[in-house]
Design a protein around this motif. Structure first.
Motif, PDB file in Angstrom:
ATOM      1  N   SER A  73       0.903  -1.199  -0.169  1.00  0.00           N
ATOM      2  CA  SER A  73      -0.131  -0.165   0.047  1.00  0.00           C
ATOM      3  C   SER A  73       0.811   1.255  -0.011  1.00  0.00           C
ATOM      4  O   SER A  73       0.479   2.258  -0.335  1.00  0.00           O
ATOM      5  N   SER A  76       2.112   1.808  -3.430  1.00  0.00           N
ATOM      6  CA  SER A  76       1.214   2.535  -4.793  1.00  0.00           C
ATOM      7  C   SER A  76       0.347   3.418  -4.026  1.00  0.00           C
ATOM      8  O   SER A  76       0.098   3.728  -5.289  1.00  0.00           O
ATOM      9  N   GLN A 183     -20.711   8.959  -6.429  1.00  0.00           N
ATOM     10  CA  GLN A 183     -19.937   7.743  -5.372  1.00  0.00           C
ATOM     11  C   GLN A 183     -21.843   7.075  -5.349  1.00  0.00           C
ATOM     12  O   GLN A 183     -22.565   7.805  -4.284  1.00  0.00           O
ATOM     13  N   GLY A 186     -20.137   3.257  -1.945  1.00  0.00           N
ATOM     14  CA  GLY A 186     -18.853   3.351  -1.678  1.00  0.00           C
ATOM     15  C   GLY A 186     -18.438   2.806  -3.682  1.00  0.00           C
ATOM     16  O   GLY A 186     -17.261   2.430  -3.815  1.00  0.00           O
ATOM     17  N   THR A 187     -19.061   2.640  -4.387  1.00  0.00           N
ATOM     18  CA  THR A 187     -18.720   2.277  -5.857  1.00  0.00           C
ATOM     19  C   THR A 187     -18.839   3.362  -6.239  1.00  0.00           C
ATOM     20  O   THR A 187     -19.342   4.725  -6.283  1.00  0.00           O
ATOM     21  N   ILE A 215     -11.666  -4.232 -17.986  1.00  0.00           N
ATOM     22  CA  ILE A 215     -12.129  -4.323 -16.588  1.00  0.00           C
ATOM     23  C   ILE A 215     -13.102  -2.588 -16.468  1.00  0.00           C
ATOM     24  O   ILE A 215     -13.662  -2.510 -15.887  1.00  0.00           O
ATOM     25  N   ASP A 233     -14.725   0.845 -13.257  1.00  0.00           N
ATOM     26  CA  ASP A 233     -14.721   0.020 -13.592  1.00  0.00           C
ATOM     27  C   ASP A 233     -14.650  -0.635 -12.142  1.00  0.00           C
ATOM     28  O   ASP A 233     -13.067  -1.601 -11.583  1.00  0.00           O
ATOM     29  N   GLU A 234     -15.508  -0.600 -11.592  1.00  0.00           N
ATOM     30  CA  GLU A 234     -16.074  -2.296 -10.419  1.00  0.00           C
ATOM     31  C   GLU A 234     -16.516  -3.043 -10.809  1.00  0.00           C
ATOM     32  O   GLU A 234     -17.043  -3.566  -9.937  1.00  0.00           O
ATOM     33  N   GLY A 235     -16.713  -3.507 -12.004  1.00  0.00           N
ATOM     34  CA  GLY A 235     -17.771  -4.725 -12.188  1.00  0.00           C
ATOM     35  C   GLY A 235     -19.248  -4.335 -12.898  1.00  0.00           C
ATOM     36  O   GLY A 235     -19.765  -3.250 -12.566  1.00  0.00           O
ATOM     37  N   MET A 236     -19.444  -5.423 -13.326  1.00  0.00           N
ATOM     38  CA  MET A 236     -21.084  -5.328 -14.385  1.00  0.00           C
ATOM     39  C   MET A 236     -22.135  -5.526 -13.028  1.00  0.00           C
ATOM     40  O   MET A 236     -22.955  -4.307 -13.265  1.00  0.00           O
ATOM     41  N   PRO A 237     -21.862  -6.312 -11.942  1.00  0.00           N
ATOM     42  CA  PRO A 237     -22.921  -5.974 -11.107  1.00  0.00           C
ATOM     43  C   PRO A 237     -22.661  -4.615 -10.783  1.00  0.00           C
ATOM     44  O   PRO A 237     -24.043  -4.667  -9.613  1.00  0.00           O
ATOM     45  N   ALA A 238     -22.132  -4.435 -10.514  1.00  0.00           N
ATOM     46  CA  ALA A 238     -22.003  -2.613  -9.773  1.00  0.00           C
ATOM     47  C   ALA A 238     -22.480  -1.519 -10.508  1.00  0.00           C
ATOM     48  O   ALA A 238     -23.238  -0.991  -9.996  1.00  0.00           O
ATOM     49  N   ARG A 241     -26.733  -2.770 -10.219  1.00  0.00           N
ATOM     50  CA  ARG A 241     -27.421  -2.477  -9.206  1.00  0.00           C
ATOM     51  C   ARG A 241     -28.098  -0.828  -9.121  1.00  0.00           C
ATOM     52  O   ARG A 241     -29.004  -0.245  -8.486  1.00  0.00           O
TER      53      ARG A 241
END
Lengths: 243, 179
Positions: A73, A76, A183, A186-187, A215, A233-238, A241
């Motif tokens: 971390s 990064s 946001q 959190g997404t 991604i 960039d946090e996924g299709m489920p996000a 929703r």
């Protein structure tokens, strides 16, 4: 409530009493109080759950994992911009080439799909530069973040309003595109909007269509004179929703 | 959340996240990578979360997303469909049996539960996650969580019973018995 229904619910009941006041379990717990067989079953179930929890907590992470996370971390955080990651650059280059070739040899009135590809490319190459916001944009971000309703049909935006608010504006095939991020739970989502009558496609409608590129995922739809591409960039489920 | 809180966050959650990752990925190397990746995402994005009470849910959700993302990349994605609640009674397994089993053997049984059921089951057993939190993390309805917990427990008990019969559980001699 019969015994089968009570057991079905109580299998999700945590044995440490944290769920004791949850009304979902109230009727099943009352049934257990009045039925000695169900009560005995619940006690056995709780003991089993406690035993399982105890056993799983005996599994230890490998030595050095915590130190590796902390060291990673620190590295990064020192990165100047996350989008300098080679994977992001490769993705951005691929989208840019596709867009350049497509728009060069086709009409300057782009399609909804090209608009979506533009949004994906913009996010892949410039997210680190999405800085600064006006009070109006902050208010808009708060409104979209605090709502739990699906976005299509509910954004209440217009091109004139976005321009007035001082949203970030970029040019796509000679047309003005506005972008802001917000946001929710959190997404992080990035919303791109342009006038829908500047697109060639009549197929763009209120029902969102989904696009994936590496991604990144996008949902594109039409509402109140705007074409909107929502990218994350946090996924299709996000994405699913909020649409 | 403050940057200084990061080591505390790692200290609090890395072990539980690792166990969740281990149940998903089924091997320690991938589980370690998933755990690290989760905190990496936190370091780059999650720190913007101001409400510290949401950190746990955020971390588990992120780990699960990272796992799904990896599975999509490797082409192992399978459709997850809602399943009807089990009509059959769950076989009873003596609590003592679980207590006597080695933790790796219990984990092995858990890892053999179908992934659809294993995901909510692991979250349920791992660290005080309620059915509501599990529904949020896995993005599935509450009723589906309950159904999967119910069926997952049934599978787990069957697997534990099988493992116990496999001769890997050593019964202590009863009082008075002689070897």
């Amino acid at each position: 409530m019969n015994q089968h229904e009570a057991k079905f619910l109580l299998r999700a009941f945590r044995p440490d009493g944290q769920d004791a006041r949850d009304p979902v379990f109230a009727e099943a717990l009352a049934a257990a109080e009045n039925d000695p067989r169900l009560k005995a079953w619940l006690e056995r179930e709780e003991l089993f759950d406690q035993a399982m929890r105890g056993k799983l907590r005996e599994v230890q992470p490998p030595p050095g994992l915590r130190e590796a996370i902390l060291a990673g971390s620190r590295v990064s955080r020192r990165r100047p911009t996350w989008w300098k990651n080679p994977a992001w650059l490769a993705l951005a280059a691929a989208i840019a080439i596709t867009l350049t070739v497509t728009l060069r040899f086709r009409s300057v009135t782009p399609s909804a799909r090209e608009f979506t590809e533009f949004a994906l490319q913009d996010l892949a190459t410039t997210e680190g530069q999405h800085r600064g916001r006006t009070p109006d944009v902050a208010q808009l971000q708060t409104r979209l973040a605090s709502s739990s309703r699906p976005l299509p049909g509910q954004t209440q935006l217009s091109a004139d309003e976005l321009r007035r608010m001082g949203c970030r504006a970029v040019t796509f095939a000679g047309h003005e595109v506005f972008e802001f991020c917000f946001q929710r739970n959190g997404t992080t989502y990035h919303l791109y909007a342009m006038r829908s009558d500047e697109l060639s496609e009549a197929t763009l409608n209120a029902k969102a269509f989904l696009t994936s590129q590496g991604i990144l995922n996008a949902a594109t739809w039409k509402e109140a004179g705007l074409a909107i591409a929502l990218v994350t960039d946090e996924g299709m489920p996000a994405l699913q929703r909020v649409i | 959340m403050q940057e200084e809180a990061f080591p505390q966050l790692v200290e609090t959650y890395y072990a539980a996240l690792y166990r969740f990752a281990l149940s998903l990925a089924k091997n320690p190397s991938d589980a370690g990578d998933l755990t690290q990746q989760t905190f990496f995402v936190w370091a780059t994005k999650g720190a913007s979360i101001r409400d510290g009470s949401k950190a746990k849910s955020w971390l588990f959700t992120t780990l699960y997303r990272e796992f799904l993302r990896g599975r999509r990349r490797s082409g192992r994605m399978v459709a997850i469909e809602d399943l009807a609640p089990s009509e059959q009674e769950i076989p009873e397994v003596e609590t003592d049996l679980v207590s006597k089993m080695d933790a790796p053997l219990v984990l092995e049984a858990l890892q053999e539960v179908d992934s659809t059921f294993r995901e909510p089951l692991t979250l349920f057993y791992l660290q005080d996650l309620s059915y509501l939190e599990i529904a949020e993390i896995l993005s599935i309805p509450i009723g589906t969580v309950m159904s999967r917990l119910s069926r997952g427990k049934a599978q787990l008990r069957s697997l534990l019973a099988q493992k116990a019969q496999g001769g890997r559980v050593i019964e202590f001699p009863k009082q008075g018995a002689r070897s």
